[in-house]
Write a protein that holds these residues in place. Structure first.
Motif, PDB file in Angstrom:
ATOM      1  N   ARG B  47       0.822  -1.212   0.000  1.00 43.10           N
ATOM      2  CA  ARG B  47       0.000   0.000   0.000  1.00 43.10           C
ATOM      3  C   ARG B  47       0.853   1.258   0.000  1.00 43.10           C
ATOM      4  NH1 ARG B  47      -5.151  -0.175  -1.609  1.00 43.10           N
ATOM      5  NH2 ARG B  47      -6.127  -2.080  -0.861  1.00 43.10           N
ATOM      6  N   GLY B  48       2.173   1.098   0.169  1.00 40.53           N
ATOM      7  CA  GLY B  48       3.036   2.253   0.185  1.00 40.53           C
ATOM      8  C   GLY B  48       3.403   2.756   1.557  1.00 40.53           C
ATOM      9  N   TYR B  49       2.910   2.059   2.617  1.00 43.74           N
ATOM     10  CA  TYR B  49       3.258   2.503   3.971  1.00 43.74           C
ATOM     11  C   TYR B  49       4.599   1.892   4.369  1.00 43.74           C
ATOM     12  CZ  TYR B  49      -1.656   3.754   4.259  1.00 43.74           C
ATOM     13  OH  TYR B  49      -2.873   4.286   4.035  1.00 43.74           O
ATOM     14  N   LEU B  50       5.678   2.369   3.715  1.00 42.93           N
ATOM     15  CA  LEU B  50       6.962   1.728   3.971  1.00 42.93           C
ATOM     16  C   LEU B  50       7.489   2.041   5.359  1.00 42.93           C
ATOM     17  CD1 LEU B  50       8.488   2.251   0.486  1.00 42.93           C
ATOM     18  CD2 LEU B  50       7.838   0.129   1.512  1.00 42.93           C
ATOM     19  N   ASP B  51       7.190   3.228   5.876  1.00 42.50           N
ATOM     20  CA  ASP B  51       7.647   3.556   7.224  1.00 42.50           C
ATOM     21  C   ASP B  51       6.974   2.669   8.257  1.00 42.50           C
ATOM     22  OD1 ASP B  51       5.319   4.666   6.471  1.00 42.50           O
ATOM     23  OD2 ASP B  51       5.637   6.631   7.363  1.00 42.50           O
ATOM     24  N   VAL B  52       5.678   2.362   8.022  1.00 46.18           N
ATOM     25  CA  VAL B  52       4.994   1.450   8.948  1.00 46.18           C
ATOM     26  C   VAL B  52       5.618   0.065   8.874  1.00 46.18           C
ATOM     27  CG1 VAL B  52       2.770   0.487   9.561  1.00 46.18           C
ATOM     28  CG2 VAL B  52       2.904   2.777   8.664  1.00 46.18           C
ATOM     29  N   ALA B  53       5.991  -0.356   7.642  1.00 40.41           N
ATOM     30  CA  ALA B  53       6.615  -1.674   7.496  1.00 40.41           C
ATOM     31  C   ALA B  53       7.936  -1.717   8.252  1.00 40.41           C
ATOM     32  CB  ALA B  53       6.825  -1.992   6.020  1.00 40.41           C
ATOM     33  N   ILE B  54       8.736  -0.647   8.156  1.00 43.10           N
ATOM     34  CA  ILE B  54      10.010  -0.617   8.889  1.00 43.10           C
ATOM     35  C   ILE B  54       9.767  -0.683  10.388  1.00 43.10           C
ATOM     36  CG2 ILE B  54      12.010   0.804   9.384  1.00 43.10           C
ATOM     37  CD1 ILE B  54      11.859   1.889   6.582  1.00 43.10           C
ATOM     38  N   ALA B  55       8.793   0.103  10.863  1.00 39.66           N
ATOM     39  CA  ALA B  55       8.534   0.130  12.306  1.00 39.66           C
ATOM     40  C   ALA B  55       8.071  -1.236  12.797  1.00 39.66           C
ATOM     41  CB  ALA B  55       7.490   1.200  12.617  1.00 39.66           C
ATOM     42  N   VAL B  56       7.134  -1.870  12.060  1.00 44.10           N
ATOM     43  CA  VAL B  56       6.629  -3.175  12.505  1.00 44.10           C
ATOM     44  C   VAL B  56       7.736  -4.209  12.502  1.00 44.10           C
ATOM     45  CG1 VAL B  56       5.090  -5.054  11.868  1.00 44.10           C
ATOM     46  CG2 VAL B  56       4.268  -2.738  11.817  1.00 44.10           C
ATOM     47  N   SER B  57       8.563  -4.198  11.428  1.00 45.23           N
ATOM     48  CA  SER B  57       9.571  -5.251  11.331  1.00 45.23           C
ATOM     49  C   SER B  57      10.699  -5.036  12.310  1.00 45.23           C
ATOM     50  CB  SER B  57      10.114  -5.339   9.911  1.00 45.23           C
ATOM     51  OG  SER B  57      10.611  -4.103   9.519  1.00 45.23           O
ATOM     52  N   LEU B  58      10.846  -3.857  12.905  1.00 43.30           N
ATOM     53  CA  LEU B  58      11.829  -3.704  13.980  1.00 43.30           C
ATOM     54  C   LEU B  58      11.215  -3.917  15.358  1.00 43.30           C
ATOM     55  CD1 LEU B  58      13.986  -0.709  12.798  1.00 43.30           C
ATOM     56  CD2 LEU B  58      14.519  -3.109  12.754  1.00 43.30           C
ATOM     57  N   LEU B  59       9.905  -3.667  15.504  1.00 41.79           N
ATOM     58  CA  LEU B  59       9.285  -3.804  16.823  1.00 41.79           C
ATOM     59  C   LEU B  59       9.026  -5.257  17.182  1.00 41.79           C
ATOM     60  CD1 LEU B  59       6.766  -0.852  16.955  1.00 41.79           C
ATOM     61  CD2 LEU B  59       8.731  -1.208  18.381  1.00 41.79           C
ATOM     62  N   VAL B  60       8.662  -6.079  16.157  1.00 45.23           N
ATOM     63  CA  VAL B  60       8.314  -7.472  16.464  1.00 45.23           C
ATOM     64  C   VAL B  60       9.502  -8.245  17.043  1.00 45.23           C
ATOM     65  CG1 VAL B  60       7.618  -9.637  15.408  1.00 45.23           C
ATOM     66  CG2 VAL B  60       6.355  -7.576  14.937  1.00 45.23           C
ATOM     67  N   PRO B  61      10.745  -8.156  16.479  1.00 45.98           N
ATOM     68  CA  PRO B  61      11.850  -8.886  17.098  1.00 45.98           C
ATOM     69  C   PRO B  61      12.169  -8.401  18.502  1.00 45.98           C
ATOM     70  CG  PRO B  61      12.420  -8.282  14.887  1.00 45.98           C
ATOM     71  CD  PRO B  61      11.166  -7.567  15.209  1.00 45.98           C
ATOM     72  N   VAL B  62      12.029  -7.090  18.752  1.00 43.35           N
ATOM     73  CA  VAL B  62      12.293  -6.581  20.097  1.00 43.35           C
ATOM     74  C   VAL B  62      11.301  -7.187  21.086  1.00 43.35           C
ATOM     75  CG1 VAL B  62      12.307  -4.505  21.488  1.00 43.35           C
ATOM     76  CG2 VAL B  62      13.373  -4.488  19.274  1.00 43.35           C
ATOM     77  N   THR B  63      10.022  -7.271  20.666  1.00 46.59           N
ATOM     78  CA  THR B  63       9.015  -7.898  21.519  1.00 46.59           C
ATOM     79  C   THR B  63       9.350  -9.360  21.768  1.00 46.59           C
ATOM     80  OG1 THR B  63       7.518  -6.503  20.283  1.00 46.59           O
ATOM     81  CG2 THR B  63       6.550  -8.035  21.791  1.00 46.59           C
ATOM     82  N   THR B  64       9.792 -10.059  20.701  1.00 49.04           N
ATOM     83  CA  THR B  64      10.143 -11.476  20.853  1.00 49.04           C
ATOM     84  C   THR B  64      11.272 -11.643  21.856  1.00 49.04           C
ATOM     85  OG1 THR B  64       9.499 -11.846  18.597  1.00 49.04           O
ATOM     86  CG2 THR B  64      10.891 -13.489  19.587  1.00 49.04           C
ATOM     87  N   ILE B  65      12.276 -10.754  21.779  1.00 47.21           N
ATOM     88  CA  ILE B  65      13.415 -10.887  22.700  1.00 47.21           C
ATOM     89  C   ILE B  65      12.961 -10.656  24.136  1.00 47.21           C
ATOM     90  CG2 ILE B  65      15.593  -9.806  23.330  1.00 47.21           C
ATOM     91  CD1 ILE B  65      16.066  -9.413  20.339  1.00 47.21           C
ATOM     92  N   ILE B  66      12.042  -9.694  24.332  1.00 44.11           N
ATOM     93  CA  ILE B  66      11.569  -9.445  25.693  1.00 44.11           C
ATOM     94  C   ILE B  66      10.777 -10.642  26.207  1.00 44.11           C
ATOM     95  CG2 ILE B  66      10.062  -7.973  27.054  1.00 44.11           C
ATOM     96  CD1 ILE B  66      10.908  -5.678  25.258  1.00 44.11           C
ATOM     97  N   ILE B  67       9.966 -11.271  25.313  1.00 45.28           N
ATOM     98  CA  ILE B  67       9.216 -12.449  25.762  1.00 45.28           C
ATOM     99  C   ILE B  67      10.163 -13.602  26.077  1.00 45.28           C
ATOM    100  CG2 ILE B  67       7.470 -14.124  25.053  1.00 45.28           C
ATOM    101  CD1 ILE B  67       6.170 -11.971  23.466  1.00 45.28           C
ATOM    102  N   LEU B  68      11.267 -13.714  25.293  1.00 43.84           N
ATOM    103  CA  LEU B  68      12.221 -14.798  25.544  1.00 43.84           C
ATOM    104  C   LEU B  68      12.883 -14.651  26.908  1.00 43.84           C
ATOM    105  CD1 LEU B  68      13.974 -15.261  22.134  1.00 43.84           C
ATOM    106  CD2 LEU B  68      12.765 -16.966  23.418  1.00 43.84           C
ATOM    107  N   GLN B  69      13.056 -13.405  27.384  1.00 40.18           N
ATOM    108  CA  GLN B  69      13.608 -13.219  28.723  1.00 40.18           C
ATOM    109  C   GLN B  69      12.682 -13.847  29.760  1.00 40.18           C
ATOM    110  OE1 GLN B  69      16.550 -11.485  29.117  1.00 40.18           O
ATOM    111  NE2 GLN B  69      16.606 -11.344  26.902  1.00 40.18           N
ATOM    112  N   VAL B  70      11.371 -13.835  29.488  1.00 39.49           N
ATOM    113  CA  VAL B  70      10.417 -14.353  30.467  1.00 39.49           C
ATOM    114  C   VAL B  70      10.372 -15.870  30.423  1.00 39.49           C
ATOM    115  CG1 VAL B  70       8.013 -14.283  31.161  1.00 39.49           C
ATOM    116  CG2 VAL B  70       9.084 -12.251  30.253  1.00 39.49           C
ATOM    117  N   THR B  71      10.392 -16.458  29.197  1.00 35.90           N
ATOM    118  CA  THR B  71      10.185 -17.903  29.115  1.00 35.90           C
ATOM    119  C   THR B  71      11.380 -18.689  29.627  1.00 35.90           C
ATOM    120  OG1 THR B  71      10.975 -17.856  26.850  1.00 35.90           O
ATOM    121  CG2 THR B  71       8.625 -17.703  27.172  1.00 35.90           C
ATOM    122  N   GLY B  72      12.616 -18.259  29.295  1.00 36.91           N
ATOM    123  CA  GLY B  72      13.785 -18.979  29.773  1.00 36.91           C
ATOM    124  C   GLY B  72      14.055 -20.229  28.961  1.00 36.91           C
TER     125      GLY B  72
END
Lengths: 86, 77, 161
Positions: B47-72
């Motif tokens: 759709r042309g929302y490239l800035d949104v794509a950049i933001a989503v693709s950087l936020l999801v791994p950060v969230t995953t890393i934070i969840i990994l700290q919890v699961t162990g």
């Protein structure tokens, strides 16, 4: 089905992404899923760059690829027991 | 984006959602969420929302890393 | 249409040779760079594959290496010519540092691939052929059969050493 002639690389990369997704769901060992996830991130990054030839699309493809790699790295390291137990 | 591509990427996102909801191990759930993200990003970018794509693709791994700290680390199955 | 498919296959062979050569020159199969890469190598050996090839596959998963450099440089040449390819090399360098990888395999691969892809666009190939070709090349290593792929990579590494 219009306009399929100029889109062969795009359809090829998207099809490879779908194949990798099916292999991820079918594979049962967690560590063996990660190479398929890598193939999927290659396919998606290539599709993003092929969909829109715009300079920011290169940044989007690189950001998605690096993010996905970082995610695989973190999952594999945590599964193996953390960065300190090597 | 032509119809066959919409079908393919939608299928990838649906497979990711199914894998994330049905798998038992928390690591497999996180891999399923990664799969879901990979299916969604092309729809955002097309759709042309490239800035949104950049933001989503950087936020999801950060969230995953934070969840990994919890699961162990996972015990042997 | 048939000609485009043949060009994509030829581009995939060129990309395969390019990034496997750069990866092996930068000693990726020698050891897993991070603990996750070593764990993937051990898992592949436990399933009947080769440890060194498995280490290289784990390194490809864990950090942007020469294959990622080839893909992003092809995207850069497709979008903006040679400056786009060099910008992609800079992005791969940043990605390497984010992933705690001290090596230069990704950056070298991206710079080399920029000039290879640009040179091939002068003789009739399109840059999009190389994007699809890189995806096919990585599919043959990471996506089809892990055990034979790891054996091929291990044999290439022993042949170099």
């Amino acid at each position: 089905m219009e306009g399929i002639e100029g889109q062969i690389p795009l359809i090829l990369t998207a099809g490879i992404g779908l194949y990798a997704a099916i292999r991820i769901v079918a594979e049962r060992r967690t560590l063996r899923k990660l190479p398929y996830l890598n193939v999927l991130s290659f396919a998606v990054a290539a599709s993003v760059a092929l969909l829109i030839p715009h300079p920011l699309a290169l940044a989007a493809a690189a950001a998605y690829f690096v993010g996905s790699t970082l995610e695989s790295n973190a999952i594999a390291s945590a599964y193996a027991g953390g960065p300190e137990r090597q | 984006m032509i119809a066959i591509l919409q079908a393919i990427f939608g299928g990838i996102a649906l497979l990711g959602a199914i894998a994330a909801s049905l798998s038992k191990s928390s690591y497999d759930k996180l891999i399923g969420i990664g799969l879901l993200t990979g299916g969604v990003i092309p729809f955002v970018a097309a759709r042309g929302y490239l800035d949104v794509a950049i933001a989503v693709s950087l936020l999801v791994p950060v969230t995953t890393i934070i969840i990994l700290q919890v699961t162990g680390p996972e015990e042997e199955r | 249409m048939l000609g485009e498919v043949i060009r994509i296959l030829a581009a995939s062979i060129i990309c395969w040779v390019l990034f496997v050569t750069v990866d092996i020159l930068f000693k990726l199969p020698e050891k897993g760079g991070v603990s996750g890469a070593a764990a993937i190598g051990r898992q592949i050996r436990a399933d009947g594959g080769d440890l060194l090839g498995g280490n290289m596959m784990g390194n490809i998963v864990s950090s942007p290496d020469a294959s990622a450099g080839t893909l992003l440089a092809s995207c850069g040449v497709f979008i903006a010519g040679i400056p786009g390819g060099l910008a992609a090399a800079a992005l791969v360098f940043i990605g390497n540092r984010i992933c705690h990888d001290p090596g230069y395999a990704g950056t070298t691969g991206a710079v080399l691939a920029t000039f290879v892809v640009y040179g091939m666009t002068q003789v009739g190939f399109a840059a999009s052929d190389f994007i699809a070709g890189t995806v096919i090349a990585i599919l043959t290593i990471q996506g089809l059969f892990h055990i034979p792929a790891s054996r091929v990579l291990g044999r290439l590494w022993r042949w170099r050493a």
